[in-house]
Design a protein around this motif. Structure first.
Motif, PDB file in Angstrom:
ATOM      1  N   GLU A   1      17.606  36.553 -24.988  1.00 51.68           N
ATOM      2  CA  GLU A   1      17.493  37.167 -23.545  1.00 51.68           C
ATOM      3  C   GLU A   1      17.050  36.158 -22.659  1.00 51.68           C
ATOM      4  N   GLN A   2      15.722  35.670 -23.038  1.00 53.50           N
ATOM      5  CA  GLN A   2      15.146  35.471 -22.015  1.00 53.50           C
ATOM      6  C   GLN A   2      15.029  33.305 -22.602  1.00 53.50           C
ATOM      7  N   GLN A   3      16.001  33.507 -23.323  1.00 55.28           N
ATOM      8  CA  GLN A   3      16.932  31.779 -23.852  1.00 55.28           C
ATOM      9  C   GLN A   3      17.455  31.997 -23.061  1.00 55.28           C
ATOM     10  N   MET A   4      18.810  32.945 -23.058  1.00 51.67           N
ATOM     11  CA  MET A   4      19.974  32.393 -22.323  1.00 51.67           C
ATOM     12  C   MET A   4      20.289  32.412 -21.072  1.00 51.67           C
ATOM     13  N   THR A   5      18.871  32.900 -20.325  1.00 49.13           N
ATOM     14  CA  THR A   5      18.477  33.045 -19.034  1.00 49.13           C
ATOM     15  C   THR A   5      18.158  31.506 -18.618  1.00 49.13           C
ATOM     16  N   GLU A   6      17.351  31.307 -19.141  1.00 47.63           N
ATOM     17  CA  GLU A   6      16.914  29.293 -19.131  1.00 47.63           C
ATOM     18  C   GLU A   6      17.819  28.848 -18.900  1.00 47.63           C
ATOM     19  N   ALA A   7      18.565  29.011 -20.137  1.00 44.29           N
ATOM     20  CA  ALA A   7      19.969  28.221 -20.659  1.00 44.29           C
ATOM     21  C   ALA A   7      20.826  28.391 -19.705  1.00 44.29           C
ATOM     22  N   ALA A   8      21.153  28.983 -18.993  1.00 44.95           N
ATOM     23  CA  ALA A   8      21.664  29.225 -18.609  1.00 44.95           C
ATOM     24  C   ALA A   8      21.676  29.310 -16.365  1.00 44.95           C
ATOM     25  N   ALA A   9      20.026  28.821 -16.328  1.00 42.67           N
ATOM     26  CA  ALA A   9      19.439  28.257 -15.104  1.00 42.67           C
ATOM     27  C   ALA A   9      19.461  27.038 -15.426  1.00 42.67           C
ATOM     28  N   GLU A  10      18.943  26.421 -17.016  1.00 39.91           N
ATOM     29  CA  GLU A  10      19.023  24.731 -16.730  1.00 39.91           C
ATOM     30  C   GLU A  10      20.694  24.426 -16.651  1.00 39.91           C
ATOM     31  N   LEU A  11      21.493  24.900 -17.281  1.00 39.27           N
ATOM     32  CA  LEU A  11      23.109  24.585 -16.780  1.00 39.27           C
ATOM     33  C   LEU A  11      23.104  24.731 -15.567  1.00 39.27           C
ATOM     34  N   SER A  12      23.090  26.068 -14.370  1.00 43.85           N
ATOM     35  CA  SER A  12      22.342  25.551 -13.689  1.00 43.85           C
ATOM     36  C   SER A  12      22.838  24.461 -12.766  1.00 43.85           C
ATOM     37  N   SER A  13      21.785  23.833 -13.203  1.00 40.96           N
ATOM     38  CA  SER A  13      20.786  23.117 -12.445  1.00 40.96           C
ATOM     39  C   SER A  13      21.292  21.659 -12.889  1.00 40.96           C
ATOM     40  N   LEU A  14      21.280  21.337 -13.816  1.00 43.64           N
ATOM     41  CA  LEU A  14      22.725  19.852 -14.112  1.00 43.64           C
ATOM     42  C   LEU A  14      23.736  20.079 -13.673  1.00 43.64           C
ATOM     43  N   GLU A  15      24.793  21.230 -13.811  1.00 43.62           N
ATOM     44  CA  GLU A  15      26.166  21.115 -12.689  1.00 43.62           C
ATOM     45  C   GLU A  15      25.449  20.454 -11.508  1.00 43.62           C
ATOM     46  N   THR A  16      24.647  21.177 -11.215  1.00 46.48           N
ATOM     47  CA  THR A  16      23.787  20.939  -9.432  1.00 46.48           C
ATOM     48  C   THR A  16      24.181  19.635  -9.037  1.00 46.48           C
ATOM     49  N   SER A  17      23.097  18.719  -9.938  1.00 46.96           N
ATOM     50  CA  SER A  17      22.709  17.094 -10.244  1.00 46.96           C
ATOM     51  C   SER A  17      24.253  16.905 -10.429  1.00 46.96           C
ATOM     52  N   VAL A  18      24.495  17.338 -11.047  1.00 45.91           N
ATOM     53  CA  VAL A  18      25.688  16.169 -11.517  1.00 45.91           C
ATOM     54  C   VAL A  18      26.801  16.422 -10.600  1.00 45.91           C
ATOM     55  N   SER A  19      26.995  17.851 -10.044  1.00 44.59           N
ATOM     56  CA  SER A  19      27.862  17.795  -8.705  1.00 44.59           C
ATOM     57  C   SER A  19      27.102  16.739  -7.194  1.00 44.59           C
ATOM     58  N   ASP A  20      26.291  16.866  -7.240  1.00 47.15           N
ATOM     59  CA  ASP A  20      25.491  16.017  -6.075  1.00 47.15           C
ATOM     60  C   ASP A  20      25.310  14.436  -6.676  1.00 47.15           C
ATOM     61  N   LEU A  21      25.205  14.105  -7.947  1.00 52.53           N
ATOM     62  CA  LEU A  21      26.039  12.300  -8.208  1.00 52.53           C
ATOM     63  C   LEU A  21      27.190  12.163  -7.894  1.00 52.53           C
ATOM     64  N   LYS A  22      28.246  13.000  -8.522  1.00 51.26           N
ATOM     65  CA  LYS A  22      29.632  13.032  -8.029  1.00 51.26           C
ATOM     66  C   LYS A  22      29.599  12.478  -6.438  1.00 51.26           C
ATOM     67  N   GLN A  23      29.006  13.867  -5.073  1.00 54.12           N
ATOM     68  CA  GLN A  23      28.917  13.126  -3.676  1.00 54.12           C
ATOM     69  C   GLN A  23      28.179  11.976  -3.655  1.00 54.12           C
ATOM     70  N   ARG A  24      27.383  11.633  -4.445  1.00 52.34           N
ATOM     71  CA  ARG A  24      26.847  10.165  -3.795  1.00 52.34           C
ATOM     72  C   ARG A  24      27.924   8.669  -4.500  1.00 52.34           C
ATOM     73  N   LEU A  25      28.573   9.201  -5.325  1.00 53.04           N
ATOM     74  CA  LEU A  25      29.244   8.678  -6.025  1.00 53.04           C
ATOM     75  C   LEU A  25      30.546   7.812  -4.719  1.00 53.04           C
ATOM     76  N   ALA A  26      30.799   9.399  -4.455  1.00 54.06           N
ATOM     77  CA  ALA A  26      32.121   8.867  -3.787  1.00 54.06           C
ATOM     78  C   ALA A  26      31.221   8.345  -2.716  1.00 54.06           C
ATOM     79  N   GLU A  27      29.858   8.595  -1.633  1.00 56.82           N
ATOM     80  CA  GLU A  27      29.852   8.448  -0.903  1.00 56.82           C
ATOM     81  C   GLU A  27      29.733   6.479  -0.565  1.00 56.82           C
ATOM     82  N   LYS A  28      29.273   6.919  -1.858  1.00 58.28           N
ATOM     83  CA  LYS A  28      28.620   5.177  -1.889  1.00 58.28           C
ATOM     84  C   LYS A  28      30.382   4.323  -2.230  1.00 58.28           C
ATOM     85  N   LYS A  29      31.388   5.141  -2.626  1.00 57.00           N
ATOM     86  CA  LYS A  29      32.600   4.018  -3.442  1.00 57.00           C
ATOM     87  C   LYS A  29      33.132   4.540  -1.499  1.00 57.00           C
ATOM     88  N   ARG A  30      33.097   5.079  -0.304  1.00 62.26           N
ATOM     89  CA  ARG A  30      33.347   5.378   0.586  1.00 62.26           C
ATOM     90  C   ARG A  30      32.752   3.985   1.365  1.00 62.26           C
TER      91      ARG A  30
END
Length: 136
Positions: free
Chosen positions: A95-124
């Protein structure tokens, strides 16, 4: 084959007189056997037979078997408890490993989302610069 009476030991003669050889039931005592004192025979099994009591060695054997069964049961219970505890610890770790994995996944998704936004801004910005460079 039976020995003549004069060739039998005192013990054998006493057994022949006081105990009926075909009866081996505990608790049934020939009344004449009561006249023999406890400890008359060197053999505890024969003593028990004469006095209609349980053989001490058999009693001890039964008690030891019962104690061993209790011991074995106790060991099995300890093993079961140990296995249950191991399973519980494994479940907690999982359960701890699954919680940590879910938190890491969420963090990575947030990073990807931020990178996409920055990329979109740079393109604009790039498109705006191209437009402004084309207009001049």
């Amino acid at each position: 084959t039976s020995l003549p009476e004069n060739q039998k030991s005192i013990e054998e003669r006493a057994v022949g007189k006081f105990v009926e050889p075909k009866r081996k039931e505990v608790g049934k005592v020939n009344p004449l056997a009561k006249k023999l004192p406890m400890g008359f025979f060197d053999d505890p099994a024969r003593e028990a037979k004469i006095h209609g009591t349980e053989d001490p060695q058999e009693t001890k054997k039964v008690e030891l078997e019962q104690e061993f069964q209790k011991f074995e049961q106790s060991i099995n219970e300890d093993i079961k408890e140990e296995q249950d505890e191991r399973e519980r610890q494994n479940q907690i770790r999982y359960e701890q490993q699954m919680t940590e994995a879910a938190a890491e996944l969420s963090s990575l998704e947030t990073s990807v989302s931020d990178l996409k936004q920055r990329l979109a801004e740079k393109k604009r910005k790039l498109q705006q610069q191209k437009k402004s460079n084309n207009q001049h």
